[in-house]
Design an enzyme around this catalytic site. Sequence first.
Site, PDB file in Angstrom:
ATOM      1  CB  SER A  61      -0.965   0.007   1.191  1.00  0.00           C
ATOM      2  OG  SER A  61      -2.049  -0.862   0.948  1.00  0.00           O
ATOM      3  CE  LYS A  64      -3.584   0.512  -1.480  1.00  0.00           C
ATOM      4  NZ  LYS A  64      -4.372   0.076  -0.318  1.00  0.00           N
ATOM      5  CE1 TYR A 189      -4.224  -1.489  -5.145  1.00  0.00           C
ATOM      6  CE2 TYR A 189      -4.720  -3.832  -5.032  1.00  0.00           C
ATOM      7  CZ  TYR A 189      -4.526  -2.617  -4.398  1.00  0.00           C
ATOM      8  OH  TYR A 189      -4.622  -2.529  -3.024  1.00  0.00           O
TER       9      TYR A 189
END
Length: 305
Positions: A61, A64, A189
């Site tokens: 993450s 991100k 992703y």
Amino acid sequence: MKELLETVVKDCGYTWRQGQVATYIPELAKARADATGIAVCDLSSGLSGAGDTDFAFTMQSVSKVVSLALALSECGEEKVFSAVGMDPLADPFNSIMRLEMDAPHRPHNPLINSGAIVVLSLLPWKESSQRIAAVSAMAARMTGRKAVAVNEAVYLSEKGTSDRNRALAWFLKSVGNLEGDIEDILDAYFRQCSLEVTCEDLAVLGATLAADGTNPVTGERVVSPEVARVVRTIMATCGMYDGSGEFAVSVGIPAKSGVGGGIAAAVPGRMGIGTCGPALDRKGNSVAGLAMLKRLSEELKLRIY
């Protein structure tokens, strides 16, 4: 700084025993639970580190932050925040319930899974290979490396076990809040999350944001001061999953964590900090990373709020 960081690692190194490595992605379960490292990229004095600074892990993450900076630069603030919100979330980072319950079924912020998937879909490239090439290039510019590569084993493991992320993406498409080929977007992703770095890389990434978008190692203007400010702000409010409020009180600096064990932090005008520690707490944050950041914040008086 080097001596201070060595003391921080020594005093906080035992804390990994209070957590456990992520197992829902099988490849992450193979990580060294006791790996503990910290690096600081001071805007005045440069890079220092202690502990397992050469331990490689996937961004998960933390990536991100990179795709958000890229989307803001390519698409503009208005387009990005019309598709995703700016609000912190008290639910887990992969929650479906909140996305379904809260109209207009828009992800609450860009740093949860649903939000990051939408952000990737906004990028002006149609294929997964193009999207991940752009994200990887931005990661390289922010970390000061020539290239940031995908860990193929983690990517394949993640792709094969991500039913929850597929559910999020298909729900968003069903309510008209996600356009494009779902599997292609998700492939980008999974690859983005599998970009491999060290805590030194995260320290430089944090320093780039702390320096209003200029990489202090390479001297390159990577993003505009406004993009850097927006990204830092979202990190401050949403960067530590549903532990963001507690982190704001105990540490007090913008940061973003990932279930690979990394945390990247930015202290505006002063430094970037990167930590690694694959053993996680129940919210998905590195136990050793949290302990080291709290200690360093206290020692150097880093709080910005």
